[in-house]
Design a protein around this motif. Structure first.
Motif, short mmCIF file in Angstrom:
data_model
loop_
_atom_site.label_atom_id
_atom_site.label_comp_id
_atom_site.label_asym_id
_atom_site.label_seq_id
_atom_site.Cartn_x
_atom_site.Cartn_y
_atom_site.Cartn_z
N ASP A 44 0.81 -1.22 0.00
CA ASP A 44 0.00 0.00 0.00
C ASP A 44 0.84 1.27 0.00
O ASP A 44 0.28 2.38 0.01
CB ASP A 44 -0.92 0.03 1.22
CG ASP A 44 -2.03 -1.01 1.14
OD1 ASP A 44 -2.35 -1.46 0.01
OD2 ASP A 44 -2.59 -1.36 2.19
N PRO A 46 2.49 4.36 -1.22
CA PRO A 46 2.39 5.14 -2.46
C PRO A 46 3.77 5.33 -3.11
O PRO A 46 4.78 5.46 -2.43
CB PRO A 46 1.83 6.50 -2.01
CG PRO A 46 1.28 6.27 -0.64
CD PRO A 46 2.05 5.12 -0.06
N LYS A 47 3.77 5.35 -4.43
CA LYS A 47 5.01 5.52 -5.19
C LYS A 47 5.76 6.77 -4.76
O LYS A 47 6.99 6.74 -4.58
CB LYS A 47 4.71 5.58 -6.68
CG LYS A 47 5.94 5.83 -7.54
CD LYS A 47 5.59 6.05 -8.99
CE LYS A 47 5.26 7.48 -9.15
NZ LYS A 47 5.62 8.14 -10.34
N ASP A 48 5.07 7.87 -4.58
CA ASP A 48 5.73 9.12 -4.23
C ASP A 48 6.39 9.06 -2.85
O ASP A 48 7.47 9.62 -2.65
CB ASP A 48 4.75 10.29 -4.28
CG ASP A 48 4.31 10.60 -5.70
OD1 ASP A 48 5.00 10.18 -6.66
OD2 ASP A 48 3.26 11.24 -5.86
N ARG A 73 7.95 -3.80 -2.95
CA ARG A 73 7.24 -2.65 -3.51
C ARG A 73 8.08 -1.98 -4.60
O ARG A 73 7.54 -1.56 -5.63
CB ARG A 73 6.90 -1.65 -2.41
CG ARG A 73 6.02 -0.51 -2.88
CD ARG A 73 4.64 -1.00 -3.33
NE ARG A 73 3.80 0.16 -3.64
CZ ARG A 73 2.91 0.19 -4.61
NH1 ARG A 73 2.70 -0.87 -5.37
NH2 ARG A 73 2.20 1.28 -4.83
#
Length: 154
Positions: A44, A46-48, A73
């Protein structure tokens, strides 16, 4: 790539990230974001947020268990061409300082499999679905992450 991603989460599921994380919280990452990063389920993140963790100041050698905790991830994002860095080439830069002795045999086998399958996948869909990246960016990313690119080039 779906099977590779599932395998990454399975192999590295035993590793946890302990606070404080190896990230500068004085000026690079807000302490609340560091706490959020440490508490979220890996899939979960987030990429940022992972990108900020990847690109900002650290000690230069993240604890191996912390790196392995986040690694699935990184792999998942890269597999979808959503690179967790301002530059795809730097996506796996936290892998660089680690010696092969810090990985289990199963982990090393998996990392080799990932790099080979990912590179083959990139070639099979070329041109890449990112408008500014070529296959050279993928090779540099894997090389900077200490993956065995000699095998890929053969």
């Amino acid at each position: 790539m779906k099977e590779i991603i599932k395998t990454a989460y399975r192999i590295f599921s035993k590793y946890k990230a302990a606070r404080p994380l190896d990230i500068c919280t004085e000026c690079c990452m807000n302490i609340n974001n560091e706490a959020l990063l440490a508490s979220l389920p890996v899939h979960d993140i987030p990429k940022d947020l992972l990108g900020k963790y990847n690109d900002e100041a650290s000690t230069g050698k993240t604890p191996i268990s912390e790196l392995k905790h986040f690694l699935p991830r990184y792999i998942e994002l890269a597999s979808h061409f959503q690179f967790p860095s301002h530059s795809p080439e730097l996506s796996f830069k936290r892998l660089t300082p680690f010696d092969k002795s810090e990985w289990t045999s199963a982990e090393l086998t998996f990392l080799n499999r990932f790099s080979l399958e990912y590179f083959k996948y990139c070639l099979s869909i070329y041109p890449l679905p990112t408008e500014y990246e070529g296959i050279d960016s993928i090779l540099i990313m894997l090389w900077l992450g200490s993956f065995d690119i000699d095998t890929l080039l053969e």
